[in-house]
Design an enzyme around this catalytic site. Structure first.
Site, PDB file in Angstrom:
ATOM      1  N   HIS A  20      -3.883  -5.448   0.591  1.00  0.00           N
ATOM      2  CA  HIS A  20      -3.522  -5.302   1.436  1.00  0.00           C
ATOM      3  C   HIS A  20      -2.837  -6.801   2.020  1.00  0.00           C
ATOM      4  CE1 HIS A  20      -2.431  -1.986   4.078  1.00  0.00           C
ATOM      5  NE2 HIS A  20      -3.297  -1.887   3.320  1.00  0.00           N
ATOM      6  N   GLU A  43      -1.797  -8.810   4.134  1.00  0.00           N
ATOM      7  CA  GLU A  43      -1.369  -9.410   5.128  1.00  0.00           C
ATOM      8  C   GLU A  43      -3.220  -9.255   5.924  1.00  0.00           C
ATOM      9  OE1 GLU A  43      -1.795  -5.210   5.365  1.00  0.00           O
ATOM     10  OE2 GLU A  43      -0.686  -6.431   5.019  1.00  0.00           O
ATOM     11  N   CYS A  82       0.735  -0.815   0.180  1.00  0.00           N
ATOM     12  CA  CYS A  82      -0.426   0.448  -0.035  1.00  0.00           C
ATOM     13  C   CYS A  82       0.862   1.095   0.107  1.00  0.00           C
ATOM     14  CB  CYS A  82      -1.056   0.022   1.394  1.00  0.00           C
ATOM     15  SG  CYS A  82      -2.738   1.389   1.216  1.00  0.00           S
TER      16      CYS A  82
END
Length: 231
Positions: free
Chosen positions: A205, A207, A102
């Site tokens: 993202h 994660e 990001c």
């Protein structure tokens, strides 16, 4: 012997990145890098670097002062910008494997000479920010064939999450776009020509993608850890 990964400090969301990386292997240790820790020197211990998401990059770093009015003044941190600029100087000098997520993608693009869109809706594109209740949006992604990213994820289409209001405008001269959202926002960058320096830059993202088997989550982490282990 454990590998050491430096993850830049992004405040309260930092543990999410740590957990995501650590679940890959028991052979990893993490160093949180940030100006609050005053520990730039610890980058010398790191085998890989993860540049995290977070605040808007200040427009002075890419010479577009007109973007300042499009930024959230409460969501900028020039001390972080300066610290991560120094991190990038070390990473690119020593060719340390780097994963930018990001803001991390945006910051590397700026560091290498590219520019950013100050606010995506202001150019007539869809809102890519989180929903008001704080949940990520999800949307389609198109990965260009014959790119490193297509090789990493093994797909040319899929679904990713989204939580950003800025994006790449002009890619740095040394980088090329490897993925787009369905409304044409840049979702990934990679080296334009092959390099010995491992560099993975994604706008989403990984994660926080809820499906752990989604290749845009799992394969991004696996590729980064493999590059770090091999360095």
């Amino acid at each position: 012997m454990k590998i050491t990964i430096g993850i830049t400090d992004c405040g309260e969301k930092h543990p999410i990145y740590e957990q995501w990386i650590l679940c890959q292997s028991d052979n990893i240790q993490i160093i949180k890098l940030g100006y609050r820790q005053q520990n730039l020197h610890e980058i010398e211990k790191c085998n890989g670097i993860l540049l995290t998401g977070g605040e808007d990059v200040h427009p002075r770093f890419y010479n577009k002062p007109e973007n300042l009015s499009l930024c959230n003044p409460d969501f900028m941190d020039e001390q972080r910008d300066v610290f991560e600029w120094n991190v990038c100087e070390y990473v690119f000098k020593h060719k340390i494997p780097l994963l930018g997520i990001c803001r991390g993608l945006q910051f590397v693009n700026v560091f290498l000479g590219g520019t950013l869109v100050g606010d995506i809706p202001s150019i007539g594109k869809n809102n890519h920010s989180k929903y008001y209740e704080g949940k990520d949006r999800y949307h389609a992604i198109e990965v260009l064939p014959d790119t490193s990213l297509a090789h990493i994820v093994g797909e040319t289409a899929g679904e990713i999450n989204s939580a950003h209001h800025q994006s790449v405008e002009k890619p740095a001269e040394s980088l090329r776009i490897n993925a787009f959202s369905d409304d044409g926002i840049v979702e990934g960058l990679e080296w334009k020509t092959p390099q010995s320096h491992s560099l993975t830059l994604v706008q989403w993202h990984p994660e926080r993608i809820e499906n752990e088997n989604n290749p845009f989550n799992r394969c991004i982490r696996e590729h980064f850890i493999q590059a770090v282990s091999a360095s």
